[in-house]
Enzyme design. Structure first.
Site, PDB file in Angstrom:
ATOM      1  N   LYS A 178       4.298  -3.665  14.292  1.00  0.00           N
ATOM      2  CA  LYS A 178       5.490  -4.357  14.058  1.00  0.00           C
ATOM      3  C   LYS A 178       6.628  -4.162  15.205  1.00  0.00           C
ATOM      4  O   LYS A 178       7.473  -4.824  15.520  1.00  0.00           O
ATOM      5  CB  LYS A 178       6.029  -4.193  12.801  1.00  0.00           C
ATOM      6  CG  LYS A 178       5.346  -4.982  11.552  1.00  0.00           C
ATOM      7  CD  LYS A 178       5.929  -4.669  10.391  1.00  0.00           C
ATOM      8  CE  LYS A 178       5.105  -5.603   9.113  1.00  0.00           C
ATOM      9  NZ  LYS A 178       4.012  -4.731   8.890  1.00  0.00           N
TER      10      LYS A 178
HETATM   11  C1  LIG Z   1       2.896  -5.266   8.260  1.00  0.00           C
HETATM   12  C2  LIG Z   1       1.452  -4.385   8.015  1.00  0.00           C
HETATM   13  C3  LIG Z   1       0.361  -5.154   8.068  1.00  0.00           C
HETATM   14  C4  LIG Z   1       0.092  -6.671   7.639  1.00  0.00           C
HETATM   15  O1  LIG Z   1       0.392  -7.494   8.763  1.00  0.00           O
HETATM   16  P1  LIG Z   1       0.659  -8.952   8.450  1.00  0.00           P
HETATM   17  O2  LIG Z   1       1.185  -9.545   9.905  1.00  0.00           O
HETATM   18  O3  LIG Z   1       1.845  -9.077   7.334  1.00  0.00           O
HETATM   19  O4  LIG Z   1      -0.711  -9.657   7.886  1.00  0.00           O
HETATM   20  C5  LIG Z   1      -0.877  -4.420   8.287  1.00  0.00           C
HETATM   21  N1  LIG Z   1      -0.791  -3.156   8.672  1.00  0.00           N
HETATM   22  C6  LIG Z   1       0.533  -2.439   8.601  1.00  0.00           C
HETATM   23  C7  LIG Z   1       0.404  -1.194   9.057  1.00  0.00           C
HETATM   24  C8  LIG Z   1       1.524  -3.144   8.542  1.00  0.00           C
HETATM   25  O5  LIG Z   1       2.840  -2.492   8.966  1.00  0.00           O
END
Ligand SMILES: *Cc1c(COP(=O)(O)O)cnc(C)c1O
Length: 441
Positions: A107
């Site tokens: 993210k």
């Molecule tokens: C947010 C997150 C996901 C999921 O990603 P999406 O874009 O919501 O499908 C998977 N793994 C981790 C570690 C995350 O922080």
């Protein structure tokens, strides 16, 4: 470029409007009206390019009509202050490590880009300070806070439930200072979310202050995630010593551990831009709403259940609307994406097995991705799964599974040495409103 709402009940928006608003007024998600193909020459030479060079070309296709090239390239280069290496794990399966950024999770890419783009839009207008409000149950707060750290003209308020986030998550947004304020709410995550929503709806506050969100459905967080799919392909192609622009179209399978489906949707955008991939797999935990949709044709959201891969505990994935906007119907979705889902025992078993056999430590999210490739790759195919977080972010879980200590990488350890600072807040909106009216400007 214009952006339309997936609900088709709101006027088209400019990039700036879509970024500042986040969600369309009809509660739909913004989608760019066109997805530009990248030329064959780009795919022919991609293996000779750096991550930053690749990302600048991709960014030009998304945002080039709206932002001058030199500014856009500066935003991209600032965002990508870290690499996304492709690391072999076992025969035919590679890990795309997305955890080398400030908070050790993917993210970071979207949050850093959004912060810089919002800073550009507001700075250009010589506007007053923008206040970003974000409610978090842990990981979103750290990515957003670190993404916006030091961005001029923006102040971030991270609301989190007192005592309900892990130590390491809490330290990632309470130790930053500068333009980041952590608000420790005496309540639950739902209370935090209610306070933020009430603030956005409060007319007094919105007259006084410029408030916005940094939600993950924002196009400025979602689209830049396409950058690393191209970077994965460049590394994969470089290693194979191939130069044909189409290399990969008949063999490369990309598997994405998915919760809200933002990350995989960015990959599907990359594919629409011509990235030579054979197919995609969405890996879920027990929250398998998407897999059920593929099997039955019915989309039935339901309350999420808690799992070891908790960032994927989503019962109504918001970006499902974007997948439908992209493909239109069930048969077309099924032609492009397949699914898999694993329970906690299977996640733990995969982490243990891959550690014992290959000395590669998966985190619980990446474990779903690895396992889906291990079970579903066909002869002649090669797989890349997205390793979405560093395993040490889930230290206690992973240590219990492998029965060995897991060291914190220096980046995470540094947060633990910081000084926690937070503002104590009751779960009562009147108190939060009073606080914002006096503190924010
Ligand atoms: C947010 C997150 C996901 C999921 O990603 P999406 O874009 O919501 O499908 C998977 N793994 C981790 C570690 C995350 O922080």
């Amino acid at each position: 470029m214009k952006y339309y709402s997936t609900n088709h009940q709101a006027p088209e928006a400019t990039l700036e409007q879509a970024v500042v608003k986040g969600l369309a007024p009809d509660r739909g998600l913004y989608m760019p009206e066109r997805i530009k193909q990248l030329p064959a020459s780009f795919y022919e030479h991609i293996q000779e390019m750096s991550f930053q060079q690749i990302a600048c070309q991709v960014a030009d296709a998304f945002f080039g009509e709206d932002i001058p090239a030199d500014t856009l390239h500066r935003l991209v280069n600032d965002t990508l202050s870290f690499e996304t290496p492709l690391v072999p794990v076992s025969e035919g399966i590679d890990s795309l490590e997305l955890f080398h950024g400030p908070t050790s999770a993917f993210k970071d890419v979207g949050a850093r880009f959004m912060a810089r783009l919002l800073g550009y839009f507001t700075g250009r207008q010589g506007q007053r300070q923008v206040n970003v409000l974000v409610a978090t149950s842990g990981d979103t707060g750290s990515a957003v806070a670190n993404g916006f750290l030091g961005v001029e003209g923006i102040h971030v308020y991270v609301l989190y439930p007192k005592g309900l986030v892990s130590d390491i998550q809490e330290m990632q947004f309470t130790t930053l200072g500068r333009n980041i304020t952590a608000v420790e709410v005496d309540g639950t995550f739902d209370d935090c979310q209610r306070l933020v929503k009430s603030a956005f709806m409060d007319e007094d506050l919105n007259r006084q202050l410029y408030l916005t969100s940094a939600n993950s459905i924002n196009v400025a967080r979602f689209l830049p995630q396409a950058f690393y799919y191209f970077n994965a392909y460049a590394q994969w192609k470089r290693r194979a010593g191939q130069t044909a622009p189409d290399y990969g179209r008949d063999r490369l399978v990309i598997c994405v551990p998915s919760g809200n489906f933002g990350n995989i949707t960015a990959g599907l955008f990359a594919w629409e831009m011509g990235l030579p991939v054979k197919r995609f797999i969405a890996a879920n935990n027990r929250n398998d709403i998407f897999l059920k949709y593929l099997q039955s044709g019915h989309y039935d959201p339901r309350p999420s259940v808690a799992t070891l891969a908790n960032a994927m505990d989503v019962g109504d994935p918001s970006n499902f609307a974007r997948v439908m906007a992209l493909y239109g119907d069930h048969a077309t979705v099924c032609r492009h994406v397949s699914g898999a889902a694993y329970n906690d025992e299977q996640i733990a078993e995969t982490i243990r097995q891959v550690w014992q056999q290959h000395r590669y430590l998966l985190d619980p999210h990446g474990a779903c991705g690895y396992r889906a490739l291990q079970e579903h790759l066909q002869p002649g195919e090669s797989g890349i799964f997205l390793e979405t977080a560093h395993p040490a972010k889930f230290k206690h879980t992973v240590e219990a599974i492998i029965g060995e200590p897991v060291a914190l990488p220096e980046r995470l350890a540094a947060f633990m040495r910081g000084q926690k600072q937070s503002v104590a807040m009751s779960a009562d909106f009147a108190a939060f409103k009073r606080y914002l009216s006096t503190e924010a400007h």
